[in-house]
Design an enzyme around this catalytic site. Structure first.
Site, PDB file in Angstrom:
ATOM      1  N   ARG A  67     -10.410   7.612  -6.184  1.00 38.10           N
ATOM      2  CA  ARG A  67      -9.796   6.659  -5.253  1.00 38.10           C
ATOM      3  C   ARG A  67      -9.462   7.333  -3.920  1.00 38.10           C
ATOM      4  O   ARG A  67      -9.560   6.737  -2.857  1.00 38.10           O
ATOM      5  CB  ARG A  67      -8.547   6.045  -5.886  1.00 38.10           C
TER       6      ARG A  67
ATOM      7  N   LYS B 261      -5.063   3.741  -0.224  1.00 40.51           N
ATOM      8  CA  LYS B 261      -3.718   4.298  -0.340  1.00 40.51           C
ATOM      9  C   LYS B 261      -3.467   5.149   0.893  1.00 40.51           C
ATOM     10  O   LYS B 261      -3.896   6.294   0.978  1.00 40.51           O
ATOM     11  CB  LYS B 261      -3.627   5.143  -1.621  1.00 40.51           C
TER      12      LYS B 261
ATOM     13  N   GLU C 209       0.092  -8.329  -3.920  1.00 37.56           N
ATOM     14  CA  GLU C 209       0.838  -7.333  -4.698  1.00 37.56           C
ATOM     15  C   GLU C 209       2.190  -7.107  -4.057  1.00 37.56           C
ATOM     16  O   GLU C 209       2.586  -7.853  -3.152  1.00 37.56           O
ATOM     17  CB  GLU C 209       0.029  -6.037  -4.826  1.00 37.56           C
TER      18      GLU C 209
HETATM   19  C1  LIG Z   1      -0.198   3.446  -5.562  1.00 37.80           C
HETATM   20  C2  LIG Z   1      -0.167   1.976  -5.348  1.00 37.80           C
HETATM   21  C3  LIG Z   1      -0.181   1.077  -6.422  1.00 37.80           C
HETATM   22  C4  LIG Z   1      -0.162   1.528  -7.870  1.00 37.80           C
HETATM   23  O1  LIG Z   1      -1.338   2.191  -8.237  1.00 37.80           O
HETATM   24  P1  LIG Z   1      -1.354   3.188  -9.486  1.00 37.80           P
HETATM   25  O2  LIG Z   1      -2.707   3.786  -9.442  1.00 37.80           O
HETATM   26  O3  LIG Z   1      -1.148   2.347 -10.696  1.00 37.80           O
HETATM   27  O4  LIG Z   1      -0.262   4.156  -9.269  1.00 37.80           O
HETATM   28  C5  LIG Z   1      -0.200  -0.280  -6.139  1.00 37.80           C
HETATM   29  N1  LIG Z   1      -0.184  -0.734  -4.860  1.00 37.80           N
HETATM   30  C6  LIG Z   1      -0.145   0.098  -3.808  1.00 37.80           C
HETATM   31  C7  LIG Z   1      -0.138  -0.465  -2.435  1.00 37.80           C
HETATM   32  C8  LIG Z   1      -0.146   1.480  -4.012  1.00 37.80           C
HETATM   33  O5  LIG Z   1      -0.088   2.299  -2.961  1.00 37.80           O
END
Ligand SMILES: *Cc1c(COP(=O)(O)O)cnc(C)c1O
Length: 341
Positions: A82, A184, A220
């Protein structure tokens, strides 16, 4: 290995300066060998790309001690890939996935004294991040980069543990319709600061963001994906190009289907459907699974009947199974548990 003298059961989700961090530099088209270093501070040129045009991405994962005393990480290969996707979106050179795994191993081993013991409820949060470091004043990607990993022991992300939280429908968009919501990166978090401060001021734990194009679909929260449970026990989780593909959410989908025999739907979820769901939760590495009891839509409340006072029954089963797999008390699917030591 002598552990640090920390009251592991009572730490919050904060930053502590651990002993070591990992660093590698990218210059002239290649990454150097990387090293474990002790200085927690970074000195950079005032015009570094990261300061001027926010060219930076990150990851988040955890190391923890299993019941039989091993230090492990949960699916770090997915964080590695990722981060490559995030880097490419911001025109940064990918940090090789095998090197990412090796760097995680090195930095956790170096900080073994900071890995919380089994059963403490705490974990070692691992934060890989990468940034453009050479001076950039015209708008363009940097030529030189720094990849780092810091670690810090953390407790639960939401205070109060399994107590359901109340969230609000955000007054702001989390990401542009065809933007970078699926990576991210600090840029997305910078945009979420005002909504989160506002939500907290109004007494809510988090925001629910809707799609910015039509504001009819659920996306989200600031740092976690949503899961919903229908009244007949189906797991429903939003699909969108502008949300972060959560590793926890992808794992929960497998746990629901393969371990619990639940029906799983990964699809667009309309805000209007929420009133028909029985349970709601937030999922992510930091939150694991946090139950949501109520959503406040500008004064109008949506309540999840099975999860208002405590975690609902399906959310609880998902939580217990996922954390059992992570902690080594339930057998994990092939490749999910990465042993550090
Ligand atoms: C890190 C993150 C998540 C959660 O992802 P995981 O891989 O389960 O830790 C969800 N939404 C956002 C915007 C994130 O930055």
């Amino acid at each position: 290995m002598e552990k640090k003298d920390i009251d592991w059961g009572n730490i919050g989700f904060g930053y502590m300066v651990a002993d070591y961090r990992y660093v590698s530099y990218y210059k002239d088209g290649k990454w150097d060998d990387g090293a474990i270093v002790s200085d927690p501070n970074i000195t950079l040129n005032e015009c570094a790309g990261v300061f001027q045009y926010a060219q930076t991405v990150f990851e988040g994962l955890k190391a923890y001690t299993t019941e039989d005393g091993h230090i492990v990480c949960f699916r770090p290969d997915l964080n590695a890939s990722r981060m490559v996707d995030s880097a490419e979106r911001l025109v940064m050179p990918p940090f090789p996935e095998d090197r990412f795994l090796d760097a995680v191993k090195q930095v956790v081993k170096a900080n073994e004294a900071w890995v919380p013991p089994f059963g403490s409820g705490a974990t070692l949060y691992i934060r890989p991040y990468m940034m453009g470091i050479n001076p950039v004043i015209g708008v363009k990607p940097a030529d030189e980069y720094m990849f780092r990993i810091l670690v810090t022991p953390v407790g639960p992300y939401f205070k109060g543990g399994a107590k359901p939280i109340t969230i609000k429908v955000s007054d702001y968009d989390r990401a542009a319709p065809r933007g970078t919501g699926d990576i991210k990166a600090g840029l997305n978090y910078a945009m979420s600061l005002r909504p989160i401060v506002k939500a907290h001021e109004e007494g809510f734990a988090e925001n629910m963001y809707l799609d910015s194009g039509s504001r009819t679909k659920v996306e989200e929260t600031g740092g976690a994906n949503f899961i919903f449970i229908t009244k007949d026990g189906t797991l429903v989780t939003p699909k969108s190009d502008s949300i972060l593909p959560s590793i926890t959410r992808r794992s929960i989908m497998v746990v629901a289907e393969k371990y619990l025999g639940m029906k799983v739907e990964h699809r667009e979820v309309y805000f209007d459907e929420l009133k028909d769901f029985a349970e709601c939760g937030l999922c992510g590495t930091a939150a694991v699974i946090s139950p949501v009891g109520k959503i406040n839509d500008h004064g109008k409340e949506i309540c999840f009947p099975a999860g208002m006072e405590e975690m609902g029954p399906y959310t609880k089963k998902l939580y217990d199974t996922l954390t059992g797999i992570q902690m080594g008390t339930i057998e994990a699917p092939e490749g999910w548990i990465y042993t550090i030591d």
